[in-house]
Design a protein around this motif. Structure first.
Motif, mmCIF file in Angstrom:
data_model
loop_
_atom_site.group_PDB
_atom_site.id
_atom_site.type_symbol
_atom_site.label_atom_id
_atom_site.label_comp_id
_atom_site.label_asym_id
_atom_site.label_seq_id
_atom_site.Cartn_x
_atom_site.Cartn_y
_atom_site.Cartn_z
ATOM 1 N N MET A 16 0.841 -1.202 0.000
ATOM 2 C CA MET A 16 0.000 0.000 0.000
ATOM 3 C C MET A 16 0.875 1.251 0.000
ATOM 4 O O MET A 16 0.573 2.227 -0.684
ATOM 5 C CB MET A 16 -0.939 0.014 1.210
ATOM 6 C CG MET A 16 -2.148 -0.869 1.050
ATOM 7 S SD MET A 16 -3.383 -0.603 2.352
ATOM 8 C CE MET A 16 -2.605 -1.437 3.740
ATOM 9 N N LYS A 21 -3.014 -1.359 -4.415
ATOM 10 C CA LYS A 21 -4.254 -1.668 -3.710
ATOM 11 C C LYS A 21 -4.187 -3.107 -3.227
ATOM 12 O O LYS A 21 -3.686 -3.977 -3.939
ATOM 13 C CB LYS A 21 -5.449 -1.513 -4.645
ATOM 14 C CG LYS A 21 -5.599 -0.133 -5.207
ATOM 15 C CD LYS A 21 -6.686 -0.135 -6.258
ATOM 16 C CE LYS A 21 -6.651 1.152 -7.042
ATOM 17 N NZ LYS A 21 -7.556 1.124 -8.177
ATOM 18 N N TYR A 33 -8.139 -1.836 -0.107
ATOM 19 C CA TYR A 33 -7.601 -0.726 0.674
ATOM 20 C C TYR A 33 -6.440 -0.069 -0.063
ATOM 21 O O TYR A 33 -5.694 -0.731 -0.789
ATOM 22 C CB TYR A 33 -7.069 -1.212 2.022
ATOM 23 C CG TYR A 33 -8.112 -1.754 2.977
ATOM 24 C CD1 TYR A 33 -9.390 -1.203 3.051
ATOM 25 C CD2 TYR A 33 -7.804 -2.798 3.821
ATOM 26 C CE1 TYR A 33 -10.330 -1.700 3.946
ATOM 27 C CE2 TYR A 33 -8.737 -3.291 4.728
ATOM 28 C CZ TYR A 33 -9.996 -2.729 4.785
ATOM 29 O OH TYR A 33 -10.917 -3.209 5.672
ATOM 30 N N SER A 34 -6.278 1.212 0.149
ATOM 31 C CA SER A 34 -5.172 1.985 -0.404
ATOM 32 C C SER A 34 -4.682 2.946 0.673
ATOM 33 O O SER A 34 -5.345 3.130 1.692
ATOM 34 C CB SER A 34 -5.638 2.805 -1.612
ATOM 35 O OG SER A 34 -6.181 1.995 -2.615
ATOM 36 N N VAL A 45 -5.108 4.989 5.710
ATOM 37 C CA VAL A 45 -5.627 3.865 4.921
ATOM 38 C C VAL A 45 -7.101 4.154 4.639
ATOM 39 O O VAL A 45 -7.836 4.566 5.532
ATOM 40 C CB VAL A 45 -5.475 2.534 5.682
ATOM 41 C CG1 VAL A 45 -6.094 1.380 4.902
ATOM 42 C CG2 VAL A 45 -4.013 2.248 5.973
ATOM 43 N N THR A 48 -10.621 1.850 -1.158
ATOM 44 C CA THR A 48 -10.245 2.336 -2.482
ATOM 45 C C THR A 48 -11.389 3.044 -3.215
ATOM 46 O O THR A 48 -11.190 4.103 -3.795
ATOM 47 C CB THR A 48 -9.708 1.178 -3.340
ATOM 48 O OG1 THR A 48 -8.592 0.602 -2.656
ATOM 49 C CG2 THR A 48 -9.266 1.648 -4.706
#
Length: 71
Positions: A16, A21, A33-34, A45, A48
């Motif tokens: 990340m 992603k 999540y990104s 965090v 996305t």
């Protein structure tokens, strides 16, 4: 179909931070999540598909799992 490589949360976090992603294996693509930066320049965090939704906590169950994958 080839199975994706899976890894632990430490590796997920590293990826990340590289701008990639990640999600748990079996989750839908909208559940990835990104990492982004807020207006103060701090990393956070987020989900996305919803960059305005910061993830304050990721459950311990998710952090301890080893089935994270890159999206």
């Amino acid at each position: 179909k080839m199975r994706k490589e899976t890894f632990d949360f430490s590796e997920a976090l590293r990826r990340m931070k590289e701008g990639k992603k990640v999600r748990r294996s079996g989750w839908g693509s909208s559940d990835s999540y990104s990492i982004g930066k807020n207006s103060w320049g701090r990393e956070y965090v987020y989900i996305t598909e919803k960059p305005h939704v910061s993830i304050v906590s990721i459950s311990c169950g998710n952090i301890l799992e080893t089935d994270w994958e890159e999206v």
